[in-house]
Design an enzyme around this catalytic site. Structure first.
Site, PDB file in Angstrom:
ATOM      1  N   GLU A 263      47.061  46.758  32.204  1.00  0.00           N
ATOM      2  CA  GLU A 263      47.106  45.775  31.117  1.00  0.00           C
ATOM      3  C   GLU A 263      46.341  46.288  29.891  1.00  0.00           C
ATOM      4  OE1 GLU A 263      47.284  41.385  32.842  1.00  0.00           O
ATOM      5  OE2 GLU A 263      45.811  42.587  33.924  1.00  0.00           O
TER       6      GLU A 263
ATOM      7  N   GLU B  23      49.011  42.936  41.346  1.00  0.00           N
ATOM      8  CA  GLU B  23      48.226  41.728  41.648  1.00  0.00           C
ATOM      9  C   GLU B  23      48.909  40.814  42.653  1.00  0.00           C
ATOM     10  OE1 GLU B  23      46.736  42.940  37.542  1.00  0.00           O
ATOM     11  OE2 GLU B  23      48.624  42.981  38.636  1.00  0.00           O
TER      12      GLU B  23
END
Length: 713
Positions: free
Chosen positions: A118, A140
């Site tokens: 990210e 995730e």
């Protein structure tokens, strides 16, 4: 300025930020990082006018592994407000870099996963080292979470919903090449010097970059959720997703919601939506369970169950006795790991059939571009087929993988022992027969061990190592090292009939079959098993194992136990299995049919006669009752394995149950299932099930004792 992020302005006025979290092997988004980034951004603001651009690099072997799981696992509902604000502050830091007005380049030298990826997505340009160890992505979901650092927001705006959703919801990691082809990496570099050179060149060529979504008139690729094509895709997405997760895993559903809702609003509002869903998942129990599994896997792979004294040993030549499906699979994974294999069967032709299994798997890899023809040929050259014991000479490990017949196993292992090197380890791939008894076939019983692989070997990552009564630490250590050498995860258990995984797995299949015998609908049994989180129903998996093998194992156990003077009581499932075998001639999938029919060219379907011969309208029970029976019986049997000393650690129990048996990953494993249920509540429910369905559900003494002391497993 903290050492966590080194700040260095070069003579070309390009700032290099070097991520180097102190005292850690990898960079993570922990409190130290967040404070360091605040300081960096304050200094960057002061220096901005004099800077040409920014390169972000790492001093670690990896680039940035993202969120700190030690921190995330401790966040509960009482800290939800703090966690939400902390997440928004972290996003704001990335947003400052993204809207700096100066070029910011991520020079990616290693893995960039989760929050680390990210971070890269927030940079204006990404240059990645084109090497195997570079893995990029947002995993995730595999921890019961969603990307919390703007991943759902940016990925959707870069790729569009249709392309972004699979990456977000599957948690797939990409190589540098794959990310480059997908448009997520802008350039590839051949080495670290090339990485930094390309980063500098891009900065000099692009003095004032901005992200597409920060420019007027930006539109999401492929359109927003209101676009007819996207709307059509989204209309069926929830039902497809529910058919995969059965409601056991909330993370994929929240990812879908965050991505779709975020695509309909401005960037900042989309980040708020993501943060709310992220907070909800992080404070929930399922993410705690799944993060716990990650920690336990790391403990196992670090050698928690391995004797400490013996030095690490790598096998050089492995003999495999039996070239059936298991033997052929073991040969494949061993050769793939670079180890020479001697695959022996009753004759050369039969052994060659076992090698053909490797040929088929490797040809598929070549066809899909994952392997070159030369690499395939090199793997196949490591597998020597034979029908002669003499060819086993020089092997430092023998793995017996013949039928579950004690006499046959004794015959082949005794013959092999005569020709292998004196220090060779001899292992049996038996799934149920006690190792201590099998060891009597060889003269050096201290060198004998159980090594239980799971089918299909090429896909199943677990190996259950069974320590016999006379197995020494050197043998156990070498077996452990070999399992890691072939890139599998080892658990270690003590000897007993069925060990741990087969014993607990049998309780699952038997409970499902027993319910059928009671008159419960076969469709309900199979459906509720999947709703409970099991990968497949007990009737379907019994067909795969084969009812004839299940019967053979039961008869062998009965014979052995009666010889020891023990009384054997049949499980309620026994009568149903015997009926299918003896009355209806249905032995399972390999025999053409069992609980299911297997029509040519069509999906399997439950045998219609099950409804006629077994189902009873008055015997139906609630779906929750079915789910509890299937999960509780496995958890209770796991406790018995701890109580009897078969299981040596909670870690082995949880990891073994998930990766060997298919116990729902959302629970964190069989013992964690009890912990999170609450021991007293679990005991009460177990006693209820025992009262209604049989003594097998009675909570073991160890469970009662732990509840009394207020302890967890």
């Amino acid at each position: 300025m903290t050492d966590a992020i080194q700040y260095e302005i070069g003579p070309d006025q390009i700032l290099t930020l070097t991520l180097d979290m102190p005292g850690q092997q990898a960079n993570t988004m922990n409190a130290t990082y967040r404070q360091a980034m605040d300081e960096v951004l304050a200094r960057l603001h002061a220096d901005k006018d004099s800077l040409v651009g920014v390169i972000v690099r790492s001093a670690k072997k990896t680039f940035f592994t993202g969120g700190d799981l030690n921190e995330l696992i401790r966040v509960d509902a009482s800290r939800a407000a703090w966690f939400y604000q902390m997440t928004m502050d972290l996003k704001a830091q990335l947003r400052v870099l993204e809207t700096l007005g100066k070029p910011v380049v991520a020079a990616i030298n290693g893995a960039a996963l989760g929050g680390g990826w990210e971070f890269c997505l927030a940079c204006h340009h990404r240059v990645a080292l084109d090497e195997k160890h570079v893995r990029l992505g947002l995993p995730e979901v595999t921890l019961g979470l969603l990307p919390g650092g703007g991943g759902t927001v940016r990925l959707v705006r870069m790729l569009g919903l249709e392309k972004a959703l699979p990456l977000l919801m599957d948690g797939r990691n990409l190589s540098a090449q794959q990310a480059f082809k997908a448009g997520l990496v802008d350039q590839l570099a051949s080495d670290v010097d090339d990485l930094l050179t390309k980063s500098r060149e891009w900065i000099l060529a692009n003095p004032s970059p901005s992200k597409p979504w920060d420019r007027p008139g930006f539109q999401i690729p492929g359109g927003t959720p209101s676009h007819p094509k996207v709307a059509q895709m989204l209309a069926i997405a929830p039902s497809i997703l529910r058919s995969k997760t059965h409601g056991c895993y909330p993370a994929p559903e929240k990812i879908l919601a965050a991505a779709v809702e975020g695509a309909q609003v401005d960037f900042h509002t989309a980040e708020k939506i993501e943060a709310r869903y992220f907070t909800e998942l992080t404070t929930g129990q399922i993410s705690k369970n799944m993060i716990g599994t990650w920690f336990q896997l790391n403990e196992l792979n670090a050698g928690q169950s391995r004797p400490k004294a013996p030095p690490v040993y790598h096998m050089r030549r492995v003999g495999i006795l039996g070239a059936g499906m298991m033997g052929g699979g073991i040969a494949y994974v061993t050769a793939l790991a670079g180890v020479d294999v001697v695959l022996k069967d009753i004759n050369l032709a039969t052994a060659q059939k076992g090698k053909d299994y490797s040929v088929r798997l490797l040809n598929k890899q070549v066809a899909t571009g994952r392997m070159s023809a030369e690499q395939r040929d090199a793997v196949l050259a490591r597998i020597k087929t034979t029908g002669r014991d003499s060819d086993l000479e020089g092997c430092d490990l023998i793995i017996e993988a013949v039928l579950e017949d004690r006499d046959l196993k004794a015959q082949v292992t005794a013959a092999a022992e005569q020709v292998v090197v004196p220090y060779a380890v001899i292992a049996s791939n038996t799934s149920t027969l006690p190792i201590t008894g099998l060891a009597t076939a060889v003269s050096r019983q201290e060198r004998f061990i159980g090594m239980h692989f799971f089918s299909p070997v090429d896909k199943m990552r677990l190996v259950e190592i069974i320590k016999g009564a006379r197995t020494n630490d050197m043998t156990l250590a070498r077996a452990f090292d070999f399992v890691q050498q072939i890139n599998k995860t080892p658990i270690v258990v003590n000897d007993a009939r069925g060990f741990f995984t087969s014993r607990v797995f049998a309780t699952f299949t038997n409970e499902g079959i027993a319910m059928l015998g009671e008159g419960v609908s076969a469709v309900m049994i199979e459906t509720e098993a999947r709703k409970a989180g099991m990968p497949v129903g007990p009737l379907a998996v019994s067909d795969e194992v084969s009812l004839s093998l299940m019967s053979h194992i039961r008869q062998q156990a009965r014979k052995d136990l009666e010889a020891q003077g023990e009384t054997v009581t049949d499980h309620p499932a026994t009568a149903v299995i015997d009926l299918l075998l003896n009355e209806y001639n249905r032995a399972g999938k390999a025999a053409g049919g069992g609980f299911y029919d297997y029509p040519d060219g069509a999906p399997k379907r439950l045998w219609p006669e099950l409804k006629v011969r077994f189902e009873n309208a008055d015997a139906q029970i609630a779906g929750q009752e079915i789910r509890d029976r299937l999960l509780f019986i496995q958890a209770i049997e796991t406790v018995r394995c701890v109580e009897e000393g078969v299981l040596r650690s909670t870690t082995d129990a949880n990891i073994g149950s998930i990766f060997g048996i298919g116990f729902p990953a959302c629970t964190g494993g069989a013992l964690q299932f009890i912990n999170q249920y609450g021991l007293k509540d679990f005991i009460a429910r177990g006693q209820y099930l025992a009262e209604h369905y049989g003594e097998r559900f009675q909570p073991p003494a160890l469970l009662l004792e732990k509840a009394l002391k207020g302890e967890l497993f």
